[in-house]
Design a protein around this motif. Structure first.
Motif, PDB file in Angstrom:
ATOM      1  N   GLU A  74       0.826  -1.206   0.000  1.00  0.00           N
ATOM      2  CA  GLU A  74       0.000   0.000   0.000  1.00  0.00           C
ATOM      3  C   GLU A  74       0.862   1.259   0.000  1.00  0.00           C
ATOM      4  O   GLU A  74       0.574   2.230  -0.716  1.00  0.00           O
ATOM      5  CB  GLU A  74      -0.936  -0.010   1.209  1.00  0.00           C
ATOM      6  CG  GLU A  74      -2.041  -1.047   1.107  1.00  0.00           C
ATOM      7  CD  GLU A  74      -2.831  -1.188   2.394  1.00  0.00           C
ATOM      8  OE1 GLU A  74      -2.382  -0.619   3.413  1.00  0.00           O
ATOM      9  OE2 GLU A  74      -3.878  -1.863   2.378  1.00  0.00           O
ATOM     10  N   ALA A  75       1.918   1.247   0.826  1.00  0.00           N
ATOM     11  CA  ALA A  75       2.809   2.407   0.883  1.00  0.00           C
ATOM     12  C   ALA A  75       3.515   2.621  -0.453  1.00  0.00           C
ATOM     13  O   ALA A  75       3.645   3.755  -0.935  1.00  0.00           O
ATOM     14  CB  ALA A  75       3.840   2.220   2.003  1.00  0.00           C
ATOM     15  N   SER A  76       3.953   1.523  -1.071  1.00  0.00           N
ATOM     16  CA  SER A  76       4.618   1.629  -2.375  1.00  0.00           C
ATOM     17  C   SER A  76       3.652   2.149  -3.432  1.00  0.00           C
ATOM     18  O   SER A  76       4.008   2.972  -4.274  1.00  0.00           O
ATOM     19  CB  SER A  76       5.185   0.272  -2.798  1.00  0.00           C
ATOM     20  OG  SER A  76       6.269  -0.100  -1.977  1.00  0.00           O
ATOM     21  N   TYR A  77       2.420   1.648  -3.381  1.00  0.00           N
ATOM     22  CA  TYR A  77       1.421   2.112  -4.352  1.00  0.00           C
ATOM     23  C   TYR A  77       1.190   3.613  -4.216  1.00  0.00           C
ATOM     24  O   TYR A  77       1.104   4.330  -5.226  1.00  0.00           O
ATOM     25  CB  TYR A  77       0.109   1.363  -4.168  1.00  0.00           C
ATOM     26  CG  TYR A  77      -0.979   1.871  -5.092  1.00  0.00           C
ATOM     27  CD1 TYR A  77      -1.072   1.404  -6.396  1.00  0.00           C
ATOM     28  CD2 TYR A  77      -1.887   2.832  -4.666  1.00  0.00           C
ATOM     29  CE1 TYR A  77      -2.047   1.892  -7.261  1.00  0.00           C
ATOM     30  CE2 TYR A  77      -2.861   3.316  -5.511  1.00  0.00           C
ATOM     31  CZ  TYR A  77      -2.941   2.842  -6.806  1.00  0.00           C
ATOM     32  OH  TYR A  77      -3.895   3.331  -7.654  1.00  0.00           O
ATOM     33  N   GLU A  78       1.070   4.098  -2.998  1.00  0.00           N
ATOM     34  CA  GLU A  78       0.838   5.535  -2.790  1.00  0.00           C
ATOM     35  C   GLU A  78       2.005   6.357  -3.323  1.00  0.00           C
ATOM     36  O   GLU A  78       1.804   7.413  -3.940  1.00  0.00           O
ATOM     37  CB  GLU A  78       0.624   5.823  -1.302  1.00  0.00           C
ATOM     38  CG  GLU A  78      -0.685   5.286  -0.750  1.00  0.00           C
ATOM     39  CD  GLU A  78      -1.895   5.811  -1.512  1.00  0.00           C
ATOM     40  OE1 GLU A  78      -1.895   7.000  -1.872  1.00  0.00           O
ATOM     41  OE2 GLU A  78      -2.826   5.025  -1.756  1.00  0.00           O
TER      42      GLU A  78
ATOM     43  N   ALA B 241      10.180   0.200  -5.311  1.00  0.00           N
ATOM     44  CA  ALA B 241       9.204  -0.888  -5.150  1.00  0.00           C
ATOM     45  C   ALA B 241       9.719  -2.185  -5.771  1.00  0.00           C
ATOM     46  O   ALA B 241       9.461  -3.281  -5.254  1.00  0.00           O
ATOM     47  CB  ALA B 241       7.872  -0.492  -5.772  1.00  0.00           C
ATOM     48  N   MET B 242      10.435  -2.074  -6.871  1.00  0.00           N
ATOM     49  CA  MET B 242      11.039  -3.264  -7.471  1.00  0.00           C
ATOM     50  C   MET B 242      12.119  -3.833  -6.556  1.00  0.00           C
ATOM     51  O   MET B 242      12.234  -5.051  -6.386  1.00  0.00           O
ATOM     52  CB  MET B 242      11.639  -2.917  -8.837  1.00  0.00           C
ATOM     53  CG  MET B 242      10.626  -2.643  -9.931  1.00  0.00           C
ATOM     54  SD  MET B 242      11.404  -2.363 -11.541  1.00  0.00           S
ATOM     55  CE  MET B 242      12.159  -3.970 -11.842  1.00  0.00           C
TER      56      MET B 242
ATOM     57  N   SER C 162       7.873  -5.131  -3.017  1.00  0.00           N
ATOM     58  CA  SER C 162       6.470  -4.848  -2.724  1.00  0.00           C
ATOM     59  C   SER C 162       5.573  -4.996  -3.945  1.00  0.00           C
ATOM     60  O   SER C 162       4.362  -5.196  -3.810  1.00  0.00           O
ATOM     61  CB  SER C 162       6.322  -3.436  -2.139  1.00  0.00           C
ATOM     62  OG  SER C 162       6.855  -2.460  -3.011  1.00  0.00           O
ATOM     63  N   LEU C 163       6.149  -4.918  -5.150  1.00  0.00           N
ATOM     64  CA  LEU C 163       5.343  -5.110  -6.353  1.00  0.00           C
ATOM     65  C   LEU C 163       4.730  -6.504  -6.400  1.00  0.00           C
ATOM     66  O   LEU C 163       3.639  -6.696  -6.950  1.00  0.00           O
ATOM     67  CB  LEU C 163       6.190  -4.879  -7.609  1.00  0.00           C
ATOM     68  CG  LEU C 163       6.709  -3.458  -7.855  1.00  0.00           C
ATOM     69  CD1 LEU C 163       7.559  -3.433  -9.124  1.00  0.00           C
ATOM     70  CD2 LEU C 163       5.558  -2.471  -7.965  1.00  0.00           C
ATOM     71  N   ALA C 164       5.417  -7.460  -5.803  1.00  0.00           N
ATOM     72  CA  ALA C 164       4.934  -8.844  -5.831  1.00  0.00           C
ATOM     73  C   ALA C 164       3.649  -9.028  -5.028  1.00  0.00           C
ATOM     74  O   ALA C 164       2.959 -10.039  -5.187  1.00  0.00           O
ATOM     75  CB  ALA C 164       6.012  -9.784  -5.298  1.00  0.00           C
ATOM     76  N   HIS C 165       3.324  -8.067  -4.175  1.00  0.00           N
ATOM     77  CA  HIS C 165       2.146  -8.183  -3.318  1.00  0.00           C
ATOM     78  C   HIS C 165       0.984  -7.318  -3.815  1.00  0.00           C
ATOM     79  O   HIS C 165       0.005  -7.134  -3.096  1.00  0.00           O
ATOM     80  CB  HIS C 165       2.517  -7.818  -1.881  1.00  0.00           C
ATOM     81  CG  HIS C 165       3.641  -8.638  -1.341  1.00  0.00           C
ATOM     82  ND1 HIS C 165       3.498  -9.976  -1.038  1.00  0.00           N
ATOM     83  CD2 HIS C 165       4.941  -8.329  -1.102  1.00  0.00           C
ATOM     84  CE1 HIS C 165       4.653 -10.454  -0.610  1.00  0.00           C
ATOM     85  NE2 HIS C 165       5.546  -9.483  -0.645  1.00  0.00           N
ATOM     86  N   MET C 166       1.098  -6.780  -5.033  1.00  0.00           N
ATOM     87  CA  MET C 166      -0.019  -6.082  -5.655  1.00  0.00           C
ATOM     88  C   MET C 166      -0.717  -7.043  -6.607  1.00  0.00           C
ATOM     89  O   MET C 166      -0.106  -7.966  -7.136  1.00  0.00           O
ATOM     90  CB  MET C 166       0.483  -4.854  -6.433  1.00  0.00           C
ATOM     91  CG  MET C 166       1.115  -3.788  -5.575  1.00  0.00           C
ATOM     92  SD  MET C 166       1.625  -2.351  -6.561  1.00  0.00           S
ATOM     93  CE  MET C 166       2.570  -1.427  -5.330  1.00  0.00           C
TER      94      MET C 166
ATOM     95  N   LEU D 137      -0.714  -4.063 -11.017  1.00  0.00           N
ATOM     96  CA  LEU D 137       0.672  -4.137 -11.464  1.00  0.00           C
ATOM     97  C   LEU D 137       0.778  -3.905 -12.964  1.00  0.00           C
ATOM     98  O   LEU D 137       1.682  -3.191 -13.435  1.00  0.00           O
ATOM     99  CB  LEU D 137       1.256  -5.500 -11.101  1.00  0.00           C
ATOM    100  CG  LEU D 137       2.758  -5.688 -11.325  1.00  0.00           C
ATOM    101  CD1 LEU D 137       3.554  -4.647 -10.565  1.00  0.00           C
ATOM    102  CD2 LEU D 137       3.169  -7.090 -10.893  1.00  0.00           C
ATOM    103  N   ARG D 138      -0.140  -4.478 -13.733  1.00  0.00           N
ATOM    104  CA  ARG D 138      -0.122  -4.300 -15.185  1.00  0.00           C
ATOM    105  C   ARG D 138      -0.348  -2.827 -15.556  1.00  0.00           C
ATOM    106  O   ARG D 138       0.310  -2.299 -16.450  1.00  0.00           O
ATOM    107  CB  ARG D 138      -1.197  -5.189 -15.817  1.00  0.00           C
ATOM    108  CG  ARG D 138      -1.205  -5.183 -17.338  1.00  0.00           C
ATOM    109  CD  ARG D 138      -1.967  -6.362 -17.906  1.00  0.00           C
ATOM    110  NE  ARG D 138      -3.221  -6.594 -17.212  1.00  0.00           N
ATOM    111  CZ  ARG D 138      -3.470  -7.650 -16.448  1.00  0.00           C
ATOM    112  NH1 ARG D 138      -2.542  -8.557 -16.243  1.00  0.00           N
ATOM    113  NH2 ARG D 138      -4.647  -7.801 -15.861  1.00  0.00           N
TER     114      ARG D 138
END
Length: 227
Positions: free
Chosen positions: A47-51, A127-128, A132-136, A141-142
């Motif tokens: 969530e933090a990475s997404y933000e 994120a890479m 953390s990308l692996a948990h989206m 992610l796409r």
């Protein structure tokens, strides 16, 4: 006596089974709690990475919109300048008069130059690196990956576009120098503006394609689901 011994053995076996079961339950409980804690940590990290990524993409989108607006202004000014110079030539004005008019146009309007947006990708790179990308979820992610792929493509301009831009810049430089030295031909400036417009238009098309990709990436504010 034999009955008592058997009863003691059965009781001991029962106690052993209870203790063994309690140990197994304890281990399973600990593993479950650990899995829950890790899952919560992974979710929070995603969530933090997404933000951070969404914020970075929105900032990039702002930069692209500003660049598009400025480049569109330059393109309109080039179109207006070309039309004005062509009109002067059709009226039969002398080169000296037309060049004087060109000087006034360039003095009062932004005509030359392409504005490049400042684009960032640090949040995506982090994120890479931290996984953390692996948990989206796959859709999120796409969508994000497509936006950063568009960023990468925008930094690798087409060779033909580069050649047109370079040729336009060279012709404008020659025409502008001739204007300053009072030796230039207005026709040279018209031709230079035509080439420059082609380059500006192509670059604007690339920026608008990038804008669409960024808008698709940040169009939803629902946040990521988790895998």
């Amino acid at each position: 006596m034999l009955f008592d011994i058997k009863r003691i053995q059965i009781h001991s076996l029962h106690e052993f089974a209870k203790e063994y079961l309690m140990i197994v339950v304890g281990i399973l409980t600990a593993l479950t709690l650990e899995h829950i804690v890790v899952g919560i940590h992974d979710r929070h990290m995603a969530e933090a990475s997404y933000e951070r990524i969404a914020g970075e993409l929105r900032a990039n989108l702002d930069q692209v919109n500003d660049a598009i607006a400025q480049n569109e202004t330059h393109l309109r000014n080039q179109q207006d300048a070309q039309a004005s110079i062509t009109d002067d030539l059709r009226k039969g004005l002398s080169n000296e008069k037309v060049n004087e008019h060109i000087g006034q146009l360039f003095a009062h309007k932004e005509i030359l130059g392409m504005i490049n947006p400042t684009l960032r990708r640090e949040a995506w790179d982090v994120a890479m690196a931290n996984g953390s990308l692996a948990h989206m979820d796959a859709d999120t992610l796409r969508r994000l990956a497509a936006a950063y792929a568009a960023l990468h493509d925008s930094e690798q301009p087409d060779f033909a576009d580069q050649m047109v831009a370079a040729r336009g810049a060279e012709m404008l430089l020659v025409a502008s120098t001739g204007l300053e030295l009072h030796t230039g031909s207005p026709v040279d400036m018209v031709n230079a503006l035509k080439v420059s417009k082609a380059a500006q238009g192509s670059y604007l098309g690339n920026l608008k394609a990038l804008r669409e990709a960024l808008q698709r990436a940040v169009g939803s504010e629902a946040g990521p689901r988790h895998s």
